[in-house]
Motif scaffolding. Structure first.
Motif, mmCIF file in Angstrom:
data_model
loop_
_atom_site.group_PDB
_atom_site.id
_atom_site.type_symbol
_atom_site.label_atom_id
_atom_site.label_comp_id
_atom_site.label_asym_id
_atom_site.label_seq_id
_atom_site.Cartn_x
_atom_site.Cartn_y
_atom_site.Cartn_z
ATOM 1 N N THR A 146 -2.500 -4.032 -4.246
ATOM 2 C CA THR A 146 -2.747 -4.740 -2.987
ATOM 3 C C THR A 146 -4.056 -5.527 -3.039
ATOM 4 O O THR A 146 -4.164 -6.598 -2.449
ATOM 5 C CB THR A 146 -2.757 -3.774 -1.796
ATOM 6 O OG1 THR A 146 -3.599 -2.652 -2.085
ATOM 7 C CG2 THR A 146 -1.356 -3.274 -1.498
ATOM 8 N N HIS A 158 2.048 -8.997 1.593
ATOM 9 C CA HIS A 158 1.150 -7.836 1.540
ATOM 10 C C HIS A 158 1.472 -6.940 2.734
ATOM 11 O O HIS A 158 1.477 -7.397 3.878
ATOM 12 C CB HIS A 158 -0.313 -8.285 1.607
ATOM 13 C CG HIS A 158 -1.276 -7.137 1.714
ATOM 14 N ND1 HIS A 158 -2.448 -7.223 2.421
ATOM 15 C CD2 HIS A 158 -1.230 -5.880 1.218
ATOM 16 C CE1 HIS A 158 -3.093 -6.072 2.345
ATOM 17 N NE2 HIS A 158 -2.369 -5.238 1.629
ATOM 18 N N ASP A 188 0.771 1.952 -5.386
ATOM 19 C CA ASP A 188 -0.497 1.217 -5.350
ATOM 20 C C ASP A 188 -1.660 2.117 -5.755
ATOM 21 O O ASP A 188 -2.615 2.291 -4.998
ATOM 22 C CB ASP A 188 -0.707 0.659 -3.939
ATOM 23 C CG ASP A 188 -1.859 -0.324 -3.856
ATOM 24 O OD1 ASP A 188 -2.185 -0.957 -4.877
ATOM 25 O OD2 ASP A 188 -2.434 -0.454 -2.759
ATOM 26 N N SER A 217 -5.396 1.302 -5.215
ATOM 27 C CA SER A 217 -5.293 0.049 -4.435
ATOM 28 C C SER A 217 -5.344 -1.191 -5.323
ATOM 29 O O SER A 217 -5.637 -2.294 -4.846
ATOM 30 C CB SER A 217 -6.406 -0.034 -3.376
ATOM 31 O OG SER A 217 -6.301 1.008 -2.436
ATOM 32 N N LEU A 269 -3.274 -8.894 -4.403
ATOM 33 C CA LEU A 269 -2.736 -9.836 -3.410
ATOM 34 C C LEU A 269 -3.826 -10.324 -2.462
ATOM 35 O O LEU A 269 -3.872 -11.513 -2.110
ATOM 36 C CB LEU A 269 -1.598 -9.174 -2.636
ATOM 37 C CG LEU A 269 -0.177 -9.392 -3.162
ATOM 38 C CD1 LEU A 269 0.275 -10.835 -2.954
ATOM 39 C CD2 LEU A 269 -0.045 -9.017 -4.636
ATOM 40 N N ILE A 270 -4.704 -9.430 -2.041
ATOM 41 C CA ILE A 270 -5.802 -9.826 -1.150
ATOM 42 C C ILE A 270 -6.698 -10.852 -1.845
ATOM 43 O O ILE A 270 -7.118 -11.849 -1.241
ATOM 44 C CB ILE A 270 -6.601 -8.585 -0.717
ATOM 45 C CG1 ILE A 270 -5.753 -7.721 0.218
ATOM 46 C CG2 ILE A 270 -7.907 -8.985 -0.024
ATOM 47 C CD1 ILE A 270 -6.361 -6.365 0.520
ATOM 48 N N THR A 297 3.342 -6.111 7.881
ATOM 49 C CA THR A 297 3.521 -6.814 6.616
ATOM 50 C C THR A 297 3.385 -8.304 6.868
ATOM 51 O O THR A 297 4.070 -8.849 7.736
ATOM 52 C CB THR A 297 4.904 -6.511 6.011
ATOM 53 O OG1 THR A 297 5.000 -5.113 5.733
ATOM 54 C CG2 THR A 297 5.132 -7.297 4.728
ATOM 55 N N HIS A 346 -4.948 -14.200 -1.981
ATOM 56 C CA HIS A 346 -4.930 -14.791 -0.640
ATOM 57 C C HIS A 346 -6.261 -15.497 -0.361
ATOM 58 O O HIS A 346 -6.287 -16.626 0.162
ATOM 59 C CB HIS A 346 -4.685 -13.684 0.386
ATOM 60 C CG HIS A 346 -4.383 -14.178 1.766
ATOM 61 N ND1 HIS A 346 -5.341 -14.750 2.588
ATOM 62 C CD2 HIS A 346 -3.237 -14.184 2.491
ATOM 63 C CE1 HIS A 346 -4.800 -15.078 3.740
ATOM 64 N NE2 HIS A 346 -3.521 -14.757 3.706
ATOM 65 N N GLU A 375 0.844 -1.190 0.000
ATOM 66 C CA GLU A 375 0.000 0.000 0.000
ATOM 67 C C GLU A 375 0.884 1.246 0.000
ATOM 68 O O GLU A 375 1.963 1.255 0.576
ATOM 69 C CB GLU A 375 -0.899 0.008 1.241
ATOM 70 C CG GLU A 375 -1.843 -1.173 1.330
ATOM 71 C CD GLU A 375 -2.581 -1.214 2.655
ATOM 72 O OE1 GLU A 375 -2.746 -0.148 3.285
ATOM 73 O OE2 GLU A 375 -2.990 -2.323 3.071
#
Length: 284
Positions: free
Chosen positions: A30, A95, A24, A27, A33-34, A78, A37, A20
């Motif tokens: 990130t 992340h 980014d 956003s 990645l979220i 992190t 995940h 972030e």
């Protein structure tokens, strides 16, 4: 999967990292990645101590109420998570928030964890604001300082000169350790910079899917991207100046893309379709 991807450096555990902050826009990185995940069921295996790297007056902790009713403070840390897949290879997901201090130590700690997990390739993910129209496909670029990565994956050399963020430092430090390193960036229309930017996230996921040769379930993201575009259409329709500017960007983009109805682009789309078909459903 193409021969280049089959013989390329993205074998064995691969680390994907996004932060972030400055790198980014919207956003988009990130959120990529979220999303990974969540859809890959990644499990957190490590966490960096935020006391070492963050100015809490810049990135403040948040306070909230936990499920048991107690108040809890969440610190801007992190996380390092692992999304295991015996068939397709382990992916390590990093992340965090761009640190305020000790960047070299911060990168060293992340790369130490990468080495413990057997990572051979580090892919940094970023997003930047650009003069691109929201009505056209979001541009995504992949570059590397590593000549072998450039040759195997057909990537361009990194030519940017100027101020860099933590993703640039992490990529450089990974290369210094002898790891393969590359960076993937999406462009976000600067006139709709406020997050989220689901269309840019979707474009990043498509490129990551190509690089890994691993299907990515998309869930509701395509619908979110379509709704986002319709929302921006409505905003632009209410402002003649913005509408004219978007039309100019569309004309410039379409003119630049005229030679690009190439067989390579068609083949890439077909390969993505085959991966999705062989990998099963892509929603959920």
């Amino acid at each position: 999967m193409t021969d280049a991807l089959a013989r390329g450096p993205l074998r064995g555990p691969v680390m994907l990292a996004a932060f972030e902050g400055w790198n980014d826009a919207g956003s988009a990185a990130t959120q990529t990645l979220i999303h990974l995940h969540e859809v890959w069921g990644a499990e957190q295996v490590d966490e960096l101590d935020p006391e070492e790297y963050h100015d809490f007056q810049v990135n403040r902790p948040t306070v909230g109420i936990a499920e048991d009713g107690t108040r809890r403070i969440t610190w801007p840390t992190t996380s390092i998570a692992v999304a295991p897949s015996p068939a397709e290879g382990t992916v390590v997901l990093v992340h965090g928030i761009e640190p305020s201090m000790r960047w070299r130590t911060y990168c060293a700690e992340i790369l130490d964890a990468a080495e413990r997990l057997g990572v051979r390739t580090v892919v940094t993910v970023g997003a930047l604001l650009a003069d691109v129209p929201h009505t056209r496909p979001i541009p995504v670029t992949a570059t590397s300082e590593d000549g072998s990565v450039q040759d195997d994956l057909g990537l361009d050399a990194t030519t940017y000169e100027g101020p860099t963020g933590i993703v640039g430092v992490l990529q450089h430090e990974a290369a210094r350790r002898g790891m393969h390193a590359l960076s993937v960036w999406s462009a976000v229309p600067h006139y709709v910079a406020h997050p989220p930017s689901p269309k840019a996230t979707l474009a990043l996921l498509a490129r990551i899917e190509e690089l890994l040769g691993r299907p990515v379930p998309l869930g509701d993201l395509p619908e979110d991207a379509e709704a986002w575009q319709h929302g921006v259409d409505e905003l632009a329709a209410e402002d003649a100046e913005i509408a004219e500017y978007v039309a100019q960007l569309e004309e410039a983009k379409d003119t630049a893309d005229l030679p690009e109805a190439s067989g390579e682009a068609i083949a890439r789309e077909f390969e993505r379709y085959l991966r999705r078909r062989d990998g099963g459903p892509t929603t959920g």
